[in-house]
Enzyme design. Sequence first.
Site, PDB file in Angstrom:
ATOM      1  N   LYS A 145       0.839  -1.208   0.000  1.00 24.36           N
ATOM      2  CA  LYS A 145       0.000   0.000   0.000  1.00 24.36           C
ATOM      3  C   LYS A 145       0.875   1.260   0.000  1.00 24.36           C
ATOM      4  CE  LYS A 145      -2.029  -1.228   3.915  1.00 24.36           C
ATOM      5  NZ  LYS A 145      -1.372  -2.539   4.212  1.00 24.36           N
ATOM      6  N   ARG A 147      12.079  -6.544   5.205  1.00 24.29           N
ATOM      7  CA  ARG A 147      12.211  -5.103   5.459  1.00 24.29           C
ATOM      8  C   ARG A 147      12.945  -4.864   6.783  1.00 24.29           C
ATOM      9  NH1 ARG A 147       6.975  -1.350   5.268  1.00 24.29           N
ATOM     10  NH2 ARG A 147       6.296  -2.656   7.008  1.00 24.29           N
ATOM     11  N   ARG A 193      11.062  -1.199  12.102  1.00 21.82           N
ATOM     12  CA  ARG A 193       9.774  -0.921  12.733  1.00 21.82           C
ATOM     13  C   ARG A 193       9.544  -1.940  13.839  1.00 21.82           C
ATOM     14  NH1 ARG A 193       4.991   0.087   8.364  1.00 21.82           N
ATOM     15  NH2 ARG A 193       3.830  -1.151   9.877  1.00 21.82           N
ATOM     16  N   ARG A 207      -1.067  -8.651  13.362  1.00 21.41           N
ATOM     17  CA  ARG A 207      -1.509  -7.692  12.326  1.00 21.41           C
ATOM     18  C   ARG A 207      -2.351  -8.417  11.275  1.00 21.41           C
ATOM     19  NH1 ARG A 207       4.254  -5.428  10.814  1.00 21.41           N
ATOM     20  NH2 ARG A 207       3.258  -4.223   9.172  1.00 21.41           N
TER      21      ARG A 207
END
Length: 195
Positions: free
Chosen positions: A13, A127, A139, A150
């Site tokens: 996204k 990532r 993150r 999630r």
Amino acid sequence: MNIILIGPPGAGKGTQAATLVSERKMVQLSTGDMLRAARTSGTEMGNMVAGVMDRGELVTDEIVIGLIEEQLTTVKAEGGFIFDGFPRTLAQADALGDLLDRVGEKLDTVIQLEVNDEILVDRIVGRAKEAVAAGKEARADDNEESLKIRLMAYYKDTSPLLGYYYAKDLLQQVDGLGTIDAVGADIAKALDSAG
Ligand code: AP5
């Protein structure tokens, strides 16, 4: 055009929104980015949501609807808005409809990025590894444990929005498994067919 990019964590996204911002002068409204910015600047709200985000759970509807309301009532978007990671619950979707009505805007299309869970895990864990290799902080929710939560939140709270927007004849599905450019080209086609 005002569009929603919907898809599970790691679907692409944010990556695709960045292309649309540069190519179509659209304004990206990412509630995830707004919440992370609030944490970095140490606001009361930022501190309040930190633990919830790190665990991979959803923050309250009230908080994220407030963030979007603030943007929609103050920001002008020449090319329209991209809602990235919002709405994520039916209550948020209803609130977005009301907010758009209030500012005289409408939703043009909803793009669902389809990516299977195995690839999502690879992307998110990848990532995190890339961040560490580059000497940056990953993150806090980019780990397998938070990702599981999630994904559960996506399937339980967010996936009902697919039926919600399908019923409004706004939903378009895009295969999110190709290269970033290939997915971008499919999104461009979807936007052109809606516009
Ligand atoms: P948020 O920041 O929205 O995170 P997310 O939805 O989990 O999504 P990501 O940013 O991880 O993934 P993405 O789909 O944007 O993929 P990306 O382009 O980054 O939300 C974080 C948290 O904030 C939530 O868990 C919740 O706590 C809270 N929150 C936010 N909004 C909320 C709301 N509305 N309500 C309640 N709580 C909310 O790509 C991922 C990786 O894949 C990158 O490394 C990228 O380079 C790579 N990649 C992308 N596309 C491709 C491709 N085609 N091929 C190969 N690699 C690709």
